[in-house]
Design a protein around this motif. Structure first.
Motif, PDB file in Angstrom:
ATOM      1  N   VAL A 127      -4.121 -10.128 -45.137  1.00  0.00           N
ATOM      2  CA  VAL A 127      -3.389  -9.015 -44.522  1.00  0.00           C
ATOM      3  C   VAL A 127      -4.183  -8.536 -43.310  1.00  0.00           C
ATOM      4  CG1 VAL A 127      -2.500  -6.680 -44.878  1.00  0.00           C
ATOM      5  CG2 VAL A 127      -2.453  -8.335 -46.761  1.00  0.00           C
ATOM      6  N   PRO A 128      -3.557  -8.503 -42.138  1.00  0.00           N
ATOM      7  CA  PRO A 128      -4.270  -8.049 -40.941  1.00  0.00           C
ATOM      8  C   PRO A 128      -4.696  -6.584 -41.084  1.00  0.00           C
ATOM      9  CG  PRO A 128      -2.187  -9.104 -40.356  1.00  0.00           C
ATOM     10  CD  PRO A 128      -2.199  -8.949 -41.846  1.00  0.00           C
ATOM     11  N   PRO A 129      -5.833  -6.225 -40.509  1.00  0.00           N
ATOM     12  CA  PRO A 129      -6.334  -4.849 -40.631  1.00  0.00           C
ATOM     13  C   PRO A 129      -5.368  -3.790 -40.106  1.00  0.00           C
ATOM     14  CG  PRO A 129      -8.049  -6.276 -39.767  1.00  0.00           C
ATOM     15  CD  PRO A 129      -6.793  -7.083 -39.812  1.00  0.00           C
ATOM     16  N   ASP A 130      -4.648  -4.087 -39.017  1.00  0.00           N
ATOM     17  CA  ASP A 130      -3.719  -3.087 -38.476  1.00  0.00           C
ATOM     18  C   ASP A 130      -2.528  -2.872 -39.411  1.00  0.00           C
ATOM     19  OD1 ASP A 130      -2.983  -5.690 -37.876  1.00  0.00           O
ATOM     20  OD2 ASP A 130      -1.916  -5.145 -36.050  1.00  0.00           O
ATOM     21  N   LEU A 131      -2.052  -3.938 -40.077  1.00  0.00           N
ATOM     22  CA  LEU A 131      -0.970  -3.791 -41.050  1.00  0.00           C
ATOM     23  C   LEU A 131      -1.459  -3.020 -42.270  1.00  0.00           C
ATOM     24  CD1 LEU A 131       1.873  -4.370 -42.100  1.00  0.00           C
ATOM     25  CD2 LEU A 131       1.018  -6.584 -42.908  1.00  0.00           C
ATOM     26  N   ASP A 132      -2.665  -3.316 -42.720  1.00  0.00           N
ATOM     27  CA  ASP A 132      -3.248  -2.594 -43.852  1.00  0.00           C
ATOM     28  C   ASP A 132      -3.350  -1.099 -43.545  1.00  0.00           C
ATOM     29  OD1 ASP A 132      -4.764  -2.313 -46.407  1.00  0.00           O
ATOM     30  OD2 ASP A 132      -6.424  -1.877 -45.042  1.00  0.00           O
ATOM     31  N   ALA A 133      -3.827  -0.778 -42.354  1.00  0.00           N
ATOM     32  CA  ALA A 133      -3.975   0.630 -41.968  1.00  0.00           C
ATOM     33  C   ALA A 133      -2.622   1.326 -41.915  1.00  0.00           C
ATOM     34  CB  ALA A 133      -4.686   0.724 -40.619  1.00  0.00           C
ATOM     35  N   GLU A 134      -1.623   0.650 -41.374  1.00  0.00           N
ATOM     36  CA  GLU A 134      -0.291   1.247 -41.275  1.00  0.00           C
ATOM     37  C   GLU A 134       0.325   1.463 -42.653  1.00  0.00           C
ATOM     38  OE1 GLU A 134       3.205   2.890 -40.029  1.00  0.00           O
ATOM     39  OE2 GLU A 134       1.317   2.663 -38.970  1.00  0.00           O
ATOM     40  N   LEU A 135       0.194   0.473 -43.549  1.00  0.00           N
ATOM     41  CA  LEU A 135       0.740   0.623 -44.904  1.00  0.00           C
ATOM     42  C   LEU A 135       0.040   1.747 -45.654  1.00  0.00           C
ATOM     43  CD1 LEU A 135       1.169  -3.111 -45.952  1.00  0.00           C
ATOM     44  CD2 LEU A 135       2.996  -1.452 -45.574  1.00  0.00           C
ATOM     45  N   ARG A 136      -1.276   1.826 -45.522  1.00  0.00           N
ATOM     46  CA  ARG A 136      -2.023   2.884 -46.207  1.00  0.00           C
ATOM     47  C   ARG A 136      -1.680   4.267 -45.634  1.00  0.00           C
ATOM     48  NH1 ARG A 136      -5.944   0.944 -49.648  1.00  0.00           N
ATOM     49  NH2 ARG A 136      -6.332  -1.280 -49.431  1.00  0.00           N
ATOM     50  N   ARG A 137      -1.499   4.346 -44.316  1.00  0.00           N
ATOM     51  CA  ARG A 137      -1.124   5.619 -43.691  1.00  0.00           C
ATOM     52  C   ARG A 137       0.247   6.062 -44.178  1.00  0.00           C
ATOM     53  NH1 ARG A 137       2.314   7.447 -40.691  1.00  0.00           N
ATOM     54  NH2 ARG A 137       3.168   5.419 -40.165  1.00  0.00           N
ATOM     55  N   GLU A 138       1.205   5.125 -44.185  1.00  0.00           N
ATOM     56  CA  GLU A 138       2.558   5.469 -44.623  1.00  0.00           C
ATOM     57  C   GLU A 138       2.585   5.855 -46.109  1.00  0.00           C
ATOM     58  OE1 GLU A 138       7.027   3.537 -44.779  1.00  0.00           O
ATOM     59  OE2 GLU A 138       5.510   2.616 -43.506  1.00  0.00           O
ATOM     60  N   ALA A 139       1.807   5.166 -46.929  1.00  0.00           N
ATOM     61  CA  ALA A 139       1.741   5.510 -48.356  1.00  0.00           C
ATOM     62  C   ALA A 139       1.155   6.909 -48.544  1.00  0.00           C
ATOM     63  CB  ALA A 139       0.906   4.464 -49.109  1.00  0.00           C
ATOM     64  N   ARG A 140       0.139   7.213 -47.779  1.00  0.00           N
ATOM     65  CA  ARG A 140      -0.514   8.521 -47.886  1.00  0.00           C
ATOM     66  C   ARG A 140       0.439   9.636 -47.445  1.00  0.00           C
ATOM     67  NH1 ARG A 140      -4.793   7.014 -45.768  1.00  0.00           N
ATOM     68  NH2 ARG A 140      -4.246   7.355 -43.606  1.00  0.00           N
ATOM     69  N   THR A 141       1.142   9.428 -46.337  1.00  0.00           N
ATOM     70  CA  THR A 141       2.031  10.473 -45.824  1.00  0.00           C
ATOM     71  C   THR A 141       3.287  10.627 -46.678  1.00  0.00           C
ATOM     72  OG1 THR A 141       3.085   8.934 -44.287  1.00  0.00           O
ATOM     73  CG2 THR A 141       1.244  10.237 -43.449  1.00  0.00           C
ATOM     74  N   SER A 142       3.732   9.551 -47.308  1.00  0.00           N
ATOM     75  CA  SER A 142       4.943   9.640 -48.137  1.00  0.00           C
ATOM     76  C   SER A 142       4.637  10.057 -49.576  1.00  0.00           C
ATOM     77  CB  SER A 142       5.695   8.306 -48.133  1.00  0.00           C
ATOM     78  OG  SER A 142       4.928   7.312 -48.784  1.00  0.00           O
ATOM     79  N   GLY A 143       3.348  10.087 -49.936  1.00  0.00           N
ATOM     80  CA  GLY A 143       2.973  10.483 -51.284  1.00  0.00           C
ATOM     81  C   GLY A 143       3.188   9.393 -52.325  1.00  0.00           C
ATOM     82  N   LYS A 144       3.297   8.154 -51.875  1.00  0.00           N
ATOM     83  CA  LYS A 144       3.499   7.026 -52.782  1.00  0.00           C
ATOM     84  C   LYS A 144       2.211   6.233 -52.913  1.00  0.00           C
ATOM     85  CE  LYS A 144       8.261   6.485 -51.288  1.00  0.00           C
ATOM     86  NZ  LYS A 144       9.205   5.652 -50.579  1.00  0.00           N
ATOM     87  N   THR A 145       2.141   5.429 -53.956  1.00  0.00           N
ATOM     88  CA  THR A 145       1.003   4.520 -54.063  1.00  0.00           C
ATOM     89  C   THR A 145       1.235   3.369 -53.096  1.00  0.00           C
ATOM     90  OG1 THR A 145       2.022   3.165 -55.793  1.00  0.00           O
ATOM     91  CG2 THR A 145       0.687   5.064 -56.504  1.00  0.00           C
ATOM     92  N   LEU A 146       0.160   2.697 -52.752  1.00  0.00           N
ATOM     93  CA  LEU A 146       0.277   1.554 -51.850  1.00  0.00           C
ATOM     94  C   LEU A 146       1.163   0.487 -52.479  1.00  0.00           C
ATOM     95  CD1 LEU A 146      -0.592   0.150 -49.218  1.00  0.00           C
ATOM     96  CD2 LEU A 146      -2.591  -0.705 -50.442  1.00  0.00           C
ATOM     97  N   ASN A 147       1.010   0.263 -53.782  1.00  0.00           N
ATOM     98  CA  ASN A 147       1.815  -0.733 -54.472  1.00  0.00           C
ATOM     99  C   ASN A 147       3.296  -0.365 -54.411  1.00  0.00           C
ATOM    100  OD1 ASN A 147       1.880  -3.126 -56.380  1.00  0.00           O
ATOM    101  ND2 ASN A 147       3.004  -1.584 -57.537  1.00  0.00           N
ATOM    102  N   ALA A 148       3.636   0.902 -54.678  1.00  0.00           N
ATOM    103  CA  ALA A 148       5.031   1.331 -54.645  1.00  0.00           C
ATOM    104  C   ALA A 148       5.625   1.171 -53.254  1.00  0.00           C
ATOM    105  CB  ALA A 148       5.145   2.778 -55.109  1.00  0.00           C
ATOM    106  N   LEU A 149       4.845   1.485 -52.237  1.00  0.00           N
ATOM    107  CA  LEU A 149       5.322   1.350 -50.867  1.00  0.00           C
ATOM    108  C   LEU A 149       5.577  -0.115 -50.512  1.00  0.00           C
ATOM    109  CD1 LEU A 149       5.889   2.740 -48.097  1.00  0.00           C
ATOM    110  CD2 LEU A 149       3.562   2.078 -47.515  1.00  0.00           C
TER     111      LEU A 149
END
Length: 130
Positions: free
Chosen positions: A58-80
């Motif tokens: 997984v590219p670092p920029d995609l990882d950062a974006e997924l983690r940011r979106e999970a954090r802001t949406s209140g979901k786990t990374l897996n759920a997102l």
């Protein structure tokens, strides 16, 4: 003397066979009494009733974006990630179709419709053949 040695050799072979059988029986009994362990994959999936994936590279920029979106949406990374895959690959039951079903059969019939259709066709720009 030869008979004594032959008898001794036969008896020795018989004793060796008896010892081997006793050893094998002891090993078999020990194995039967030992606790049985499940293979690693069964132990890993204990209590997990769903399919799992391991995603590598997984590219670092995609990882950062997924983690940011999970954090802001209140979901786990897996759920997102599961939700994102569902939206990308499974059709939505409320999906809007991008076809011409709304148009086919919508004409009421009659000569006026044919004239309107011809006027619409005449209004289309023509590509000049060069």
């Amino acid at each position: 003397m030869v008979c004594i040695r032959a008898a001794s050799a036969t008896r020795l072979a018989s004793v060796r066979l008896t010892l081997r059988l006793a050893y094998c029986c002891a090993i078999a009994a020990a194995c039967a009494a030992a606790p049985r362990f499940e293979p690693a994959f069964s132990a890993y999936n204990a209590g997990m009733n769903s399919i799992q994936y391991t995603v590598r590279g997984v590219p670092p920029d995609l990882d950062a974006e997924l983690r940011r979106e999970a954090r802001t949406s209140g979901k786990t990374l897996n759920a997102l990630v599961v939700e994102t895959l569902e939206h990308a690959k499974l059709p939505s039951p409320t999906a809007i179709h991008d076809d011409l079903d709304w148009f086919v059969g919508s004409a009421t019939g009659g000569e006026g419709d044919a004239a309107a259709a011809q006027a619409w066709l005449d209004a289309l720009p023509l590509d000049e053949l060069a």
